[in-house]
Design an enzyme around this catalytic site. Structure first.
Site, short mmCIF file in Angstrom:
data_model
loop_
_atom_site.label_atom_id
_atom_site.label_comp_id
_atom_site.label_asym_id
_atom_site.label_seq_id
_atom_site.Cartn_x
_atom_site.Cartn_y
_atom_site.Cartn_z
N HIS A 165 -5.37 -5.81 4.43
CA HIS A 165 -4.33 -4.83 4.27
C HIS A 165 -3.61 -5.00 5.78
CE1 HIS A 165 -5.46 -2.44 0.89
NE2 HIS A 165 -6.53 -3.17 0.99
N GLN B 265 -5.59 -0.44 -3.35
CA GLN B 265 -6.35 -1.54 -3.90
C GLN B 265 -7.43 -1.11 -5.13
OE1 GLN B 265 -8.29 -4.01 -0.93
NE2 GLN B 265 -9.58 -4.86 -2.40
N CYS C 103 0.95 -1.16 0.01
CA CYS C 103 0.05 0.09 0.11
C CYS C 103 0.92 1.32 0.02
CB CYS C 103 -1.02 -0.01 1.04
SG CYS C 103 -0.49 0.78 2.66
N GLU C 104 0.60 2.16 -0.91
CA GLU C 104 1.28 3.34 -0.72
C GLU C 104 1.06 4.14 0.19
OE1 GLU C 104 -0.02 5.13 -4.63
OE2 GLU C 104 -1.50 6.39 -3.49
N HIS C 105 0.21 4.32 1.23
CA HIS C 105 -0.01 5.17 2.43
C HIS C 105 1.20 4.56 3.45
CE1 HIS C 105 -4.21 6.00 0.83
NE2 HIS C 105 -3.31 6.64 0.20
N HIS C 106 1.29 3.35 3.51
CA HIS C 106 2.29 2.72 4.61
C HIS C 106 3.45 2.06 4.28
CE1 HIS C 106 -2.02 3.32 6.38
NE2 HIS C 106 -1.32 3.80 7.30
N CYS D 40 -1.64 -2.78 7.15
CA CYS D 40 -1.89 -1.73 7.89
C CYS D 40 -3.01 -1.51 8.46
CB CYS D 40 -1.64 -0.44 6.93
SG CYS D 40 -2.90 -0.47 5.58
#
Ligand code: ZN
Length: 185
Positions: A145, A117, A76-79, A147
């Site tokens: 996920h 996603q 995931c690009e956020h975490h 995260c």
């Protein structure tokens, strides 16, 4: 191409940042190991879905083709934490079909980069539309996920489901129902 030298430097800093001693024995090879691992995990950065999806062959079949349970791993690009699960792809051919392994390869290309996603779901659907040019395509992704399970709200086992419908699946509840019925078979 992944710049492994930059990743090694970054991992060293990361280790210092969490209060570790990058010089201690157990961590000696860690920056290099992580750099090589990232090269593998993010190999999709260099991939082009046009390559697998151009291997089409002609077929009269205009019935739905469903390739389900394609296992994927992404980040995931956020975490920068893993999310992983299954992708299901259905399409209705318009004179052309593609080898089933090519759909799996397409998933690998889009999973092998920093992702969301929902975006990955749409990218897979758009690539199938663009290169295979079917009457329609429907993609569903179910994923866990890390995260969400390892940190934050900590909800292990919870899955996120996303769908993308294109062409004759778009705004067509009957066609989408068929897709979900075939998924349960
Ligand atoms: Zn995340």
């Amino acid at each position: 191409m992944v710049d492994q030298e930059k990743i090694r430097k970054a991992v060293n800093l990361l280790l210092e940042g969490i209060g570790e001693d990058p010089g201690r024995e157990g961590l000696a090879d860690t920056p290099d190991r992580v750099a090589r691992m990232y090269a593998e995990i993010f190999a999709g950065m260099d991939g082009d879905a046009g390559e697998p999806l151009s291997r089409v062959f002609s077929a009269d079949n205009s019935e739905m083709v469903l390739e389900k349970d394609i296992v994927f791993y992404s980040m995931c690009e956020h975490h920068m934490m893993p999310f992983y699960g299954k992708v299901h792809i259905a399409y209705i051919p318009d004179g052309r079909v593609v080898g089933l392994s090519k759909l799996a390869r397409t998933v690998e290309i889009y999973a092998g980069r920093l992702q969301l996603q929902e975006r990955m779901t749409g990218q897979i659907a758009d690539a199938v539309m663009e290169y295979l040019v079917p009457r329609g395509v429907m993609v569903a992704v179910e994923a866990e996920h890390m995260c969400m399970t390892m940190r934050g709200v900590k909800k292990p086992g919870s899955r996120t489901v996303s769908i993308a419908a294109r062409g004759c699946f778009e705004n067509n509840p009957g066609q989408q129902d068929r897709f979900f019925r075939m998924l349960r078979m």
